[in-house]
Design a protein around this motif. Structure first.
Motif, PDB file in Angstrom:
ATOM      1  N   TYR B   9       8.060  30.847  25.661  1.00 47.38           N
ATOM      2  CA  TYR B   9       8.869  29.781  25.446  1.00 47.38           C
ATOM      3  C   TYR B   9       7.844  28.640  25.436  1.00 47.38           C
ATOM      4  O   TYR B   9       7.495  27.807  24.616  1.00 47.38           O
ATOM      5  CB  TYR B   9      10.057  29.368  26.208  1.00 47.38           C
ATOM      6  N   ARG B  10       6.790  28.545  26.649  1.00 46.13           N
ATOM      7  CA  ARG B  10       5.864  27.549  26.885  1.00 46.13           C
ATOM      8  C   ARG B  10       4.829  27.607  25.891  1.00 46.13           C
ATOM      9  O   ARG B  10       4.274  26.686  25.391  1.00 46.13           O
ATOM     10  CB  ARG B  10       5.343  27.813  28.382  1.00 46.13           C
ATOM     11  N   MET B  11       4.441  29.142  25.637  1.00 50.71           N
ATOM     12  CA  MET B  11       3.457  28.898  24.549  1.00 50.71           C
ATOM     13  C   MET B  11       3.794  28.529  23.189  1.00 50.71           C
ATOM     14  O   MET B  11       3.005  27.861  22.590  1.00 50.71           O
ATOM     15  CB  MET B  11       3.119  30.463  24.261  1.00 50.71           C
ATOM     16  N   LEU B  12       5.276  28.638  22.849  1.00 47.97           N
ATOM     17  CA  LEU B  12       5.632  28.206  21.577  1.00 47.97           C
ATOM     18  C   LEU B  12       5.657  26.672  21.691  1.00 47.97           C
ATOM     19  O   LEU B  12       5.272  25.755  20.503  1.00 47.97           O
ATOM     20  CB  LEU B  12       6.993  28.572  21.303  1.00 47.97           C
ATOM     21  N   GLN B  13       6.113  26.186  22.852  1.00 45.93           N
ATOM     22  CA  GLN B  13       6.088  24.519  22.915  1.00 45.93           C
ATOM     23  C   GLN B  13       4.863  23.960  22.804  1.00 45.93           C
ATOM     24  O   GLN B  13       4.424  22.933  22.151  1.00 45.93           O
ATOM     25  CB  GLN B  13       6.712  24.191  24.520  1.00 45.93           C
ATOM     26  N   GLU B  14       3.693  24.580  23.372  1.00 46.77           N
ATOM     27  CA  GLU B  14       2.352  23.984  23.306  1.00 46.77           C
ATOM     28  C   GLU B  14       1.957  24.203  21.780  1.00 46.77           C
ATOM     29  O   GLU B  14       1.290  23.333  21.191  1.00 46.77           O
ATOM     30  CB  GLU B  14       1.548  24.907  24.050  1.00 46.77           C
ATOM     31  N   VAL B  40      14.604  30.552  18.419  1.00 45.19           N
ATOM     32  CA  VAL B  40      14.761  29.115  17.890  1.00 45.19           C
ATOM     33  C   VAL B  40      13.594  28.320  18.036  1.00 45.19           C
ATOM     34  O   VAL B  40      13.198  27.868  16.972  1.00 45.19           O
ATOM     35  CB  VAL B  40      16.141  28.501  18.433  1.00 45.19           C
ATOM     36  N   LEU B  41      12.983  28.451  19.082  1.00 46.89           N
ATOM     37  CA  LEU B  41      11.775  27.835  19.291  1.00 46.89           C
ATOM     38  C   LEU B  41      10.734  28.093  18.472  1.00 46.89           C
ATOM     39  O   LEU B  41       9.775  27.276  18.013  1.00 46.89           O
ATOM     40  CB  LEU B  41      11.355  27.491  20.871  1.00 46.89           C
ATOM     41  N   ALA B  42      10.722  29.262  17.781  1.00 42.68           N
ATOM     42  CA  ALA B  42       9.677  29.738  16.987  1.00 42.68           C
ATOM     43  C   ALA B  42       9.661  29.220  15.560  1.00 42.68           C
ATOM     44  O   ALA B  42       8.956  28.975  14.928  1.00 42.68           O
ATOM     45  CB  ALA B  42       9.558  31.312  17.084  1.00 42.68           C
ATOM     46  N   GLU B  43      11.060  28.699  15.141  1.00 47.21           N
ATOM     47  CA  GLU B  43      11.246  28.098  13.750  1.00 47.21           C
ATOM     48  C   GLU B  43      10.199  26.911  13.781  1.00 47.21           C
ATOM     49  O   GLU B  43      10.362  26.258  14.776  1.00 47.21           O
ATOM     50  CB  GLU B  43      12.962  27.728  13.661  1.00 47.21           C
ATOM     51  N   GLY B  44       9.810  26.692  12.474  1.00 46.44           N
ATOM     52  CA  GLY B  44       8.951  25.699  12.249  1.00 46.44           C
ATOM     53  C   GLY B  44       7.423  25.902  12.527  1.00 46.44           C
ATOM     54  O   GLY B  44       6.580  25.277  12.127  1.00 46.44           O
TER      55      GLY B  44
END
Lengths: 197, 362
Positions: B9-14, B40-44
């Motif tokens: 999750y944090r990797m995707l946020q970064e 969901v966070l991987a979208e985009g």
């Protein structure tokens, strides 16, 4: 007209005058406490020096438009720290800069509302600022110096993303004066490459 | 630290932050572990498709190294650094794939659990009774520019596990009985914290100044020993920013904490421009490491005095008031009222308002 009528008239006039003065003082008091309407010019900067030409341009615009100048120091946060952590070392750099800008602004009668914004990069910090704040214009100096402020890519990005007019100041041959943290409104000569477009 | 703390999750946020900052980012490999919020966070973020590898009649999905190298983003997100590739891939281990990616000039963000570090494998096995087979040499971590610890208290992790945020329902109880005990997680957390501290220490380039003589050390500690605490009385106005700056510099010099207080008249709504200025003050406090407080009171002096007593304030900073008008001229000035209302020994300092001086000069 009897003396009684005169007394009533005097009392009425005194009452009206007193009421007017009281209302005016209340209104003035409220006006001085009331925050400025949203009409702002953003001046983002990085590091411990800001081009005096861009600051002066922003101040001139703010003065002419009766706008509030929002100088914003952009700070980067290392990845091992949370983005919302306190950044005292960066704040220590930002404070004297904001003080120096405020001093110049106050001398020119321009209202100031400063910010410090954090991000993983300068552009990320700017993006967060664009999300958070409202303003009508952004003044940003272009620079040819590598690592000094905003790159060409950053400026293109800003033009695409900023929901406001963007004023990019083209570097000029004589643009080598900077407002720095060495003093409130001191300037320094910076040696090195200069853009001569 | 362990599965489920939020590494991916944090990797995707970064990754999003970098993409937002204008970098070309692509996901080389991501393991969502059937966690919807991670997906969901991987979208985009662009994902380089995985490739299918058949091994012993089983279809496996692996990172497509050639495709990632051909795509050549500026930054690749590659999950599970300690993963062992299926036979037939370019390399046996994923960290070897990452070496190729780095050699191609692509930056990499990756994730790994502390128990996968070779040197800690025995220690973790001893502490937790579970040995992991996939390990990476410590040198791989040592070469990283930055190591970010994703820390979570064992209680919070167990709670996430129970809520089904880590493993699907049928695996939860087994996980709680075996690996995810609070004792195990505490041990892992300690190991992870020590490891990151060690990494940071090893990377430190600046050697701290010697501490000096005993007298100098004592002198340096004196302000802290006295226990000063500063309070700046602010209002949701841009002019308060200068007061905060001054207060913060004083707090820095004294080596002490700073509180910012707005005494809000009861019933005054925080909306519009007031809300904007309150947000700005809250944000500034967070940047400076100060505490922003809002106290509701009819009287500024009473509200401030209460906070002074509650928080052991020794120093109050106030902005300069405007010239009083009318009957207000007869009133005792704010600093005096504050001094009378607060405990003995509390200093009050007035920070000049630059604008007032200029107005007077005009």
């Amino acid at each position: 007209m009897t003396a009684e009528h005169v007394l009533i008239a005097v009392a009425l006039i005194a009452g009206l005058a007193g009421g007017y003065l009281f209302a005016r003082s209340r209104w003035r008091g409220r006006r001085s406490e009331r925050p400025q309407a949203i009409h702002q010019i953003l001046l983002p900067f990085t590091g411990t020096a800001i081009s005096r030409r861009s600051l002066d341009a922003a101040l001139r615009l703010a003065h002419a438009e009766d706008a509030t100048l929002m100088p914003a120091y952009l700070a980067t946060v290392p990845k091992q720290l949370p983005l919302d952590c306190s950044i005292p070392a960066e704040a220590a750099k930002a404070m004297p800069m904001l003080e120096a800008i405020e001093q110049r602004a106050t001398a020119q009668g321009v209202n100031i509302d400063s910010r410090i914004e954090r991000g993983r990069s300068y552009r990320h910090a700017l993006a967060r600022l664009l999300d958070r704040e409202r303003f009508d214009r952004v003044v940003v100096p272009a620079t040819a110096e590598v690592g000094a402020g905003f790159s060409g890519d950053d400026l293109v990005w800003l033009l695409e993303k900023a929901p406001a007019e963007v004023l990019i100041l083209r570097p000029a041959p004589g643009d080598n004066l900077f407002v720095t943290t060495t003093g409130s409104s001191h300037t320094k000569r910076r040696s090195g490459t200069r853009e001569t477009q | 630290m362990a599965a489920g703390v939020g590494k991916t999750y944090r990797m995707l946020q970064e990754g999003h932050a970098e993409q937002e900052a204008g970098r070309d980012v692509a996901i080389g490999y991501m393991e969502p572990h059937k966690r919807p919020e991670t997906s969901v966070l991987a979208e985009g973020l662009e994902t380089v498709p995985r490739r299918r590898v058949t091994y012993r009649d089983t279809d496996l999905e692996e990172m497509d190294l050639p495709a990632l190298l051909a795509r050549a983003p500026e930054l690749a997100l590659i999950d599970e650094l300690a993963h062992t590739n299926a036979p037939g891939a370019e390399h046996e281990k994923r960290y070897e794939d990452v070496r190729d990616v780095l050699a191609a000039g692509i930056d990499v963000f990756s994730t790994v659990n502390v128990q996968h570090l070779e040197s800690l494998n025995d220690q973790v096995a001893e502490l937790t009774g579970t040995r992991v087979r996939e390990t990476i040499p410590d040198a791989v971590l040592g070469k990283a520019d930055e190591v970010v610890l994703i820390d979570l208290t064992p209680e919070a992790l167990v709670q996430r596990l129970r809520a089904g945020k880590v493993y699907p329902g049928e695996s939860i109880e087994a996980a709680l009985r075996n690996f995810f005990t609070v004792e195990n997680l505490l041990a892992l957390r300690e190991v992870a914290l020590r490891q990151v501290a060690h990494e940071v220490e090893a990377k430190r380039l600046v050697i701290e100044e010697p501490l000096g003589t005993r007298e100098e050390r004592v002198a340096a500690e004196v302000p802290k020993a006295i226990g000063e605490r500063l309070l700046a009385l602010v209002r949701p106005q841009p002019s308060s920013q200068r007061l905060v700056r001054r207060a913060w510099r004083s707090a820095q010099r004294l080596g002490t904490g700073l509180d910012l207080l707005w005494v809000k008249p009861p019933g005054q709504p925080i909306e519009g421009e007031v809300e904007r200025q309150v947000t700005a003050l809250r944000h500034l406090a967070s940047v400076l490491g100060a505490t922003f407080l809002i106290e509701e009171s009819d009287s500024l002096v009473d509200g401030a005095a209460q906070v002074v007593r509650e928080r052991g304030i020794t120093y109050i900073m106030v902005g300069e008031s405007e010239q009083p008008r009318g009957l207000a001229r007869l009133r005792e000035p704010l600093p005096q009222r504050l001094m009378r209302a607060t405990p003995a020994g509390v200093d009050v300092r007035i920070v000049a308002h630059r604008g007032f001086k200029d107005r007077e000069a005009e």
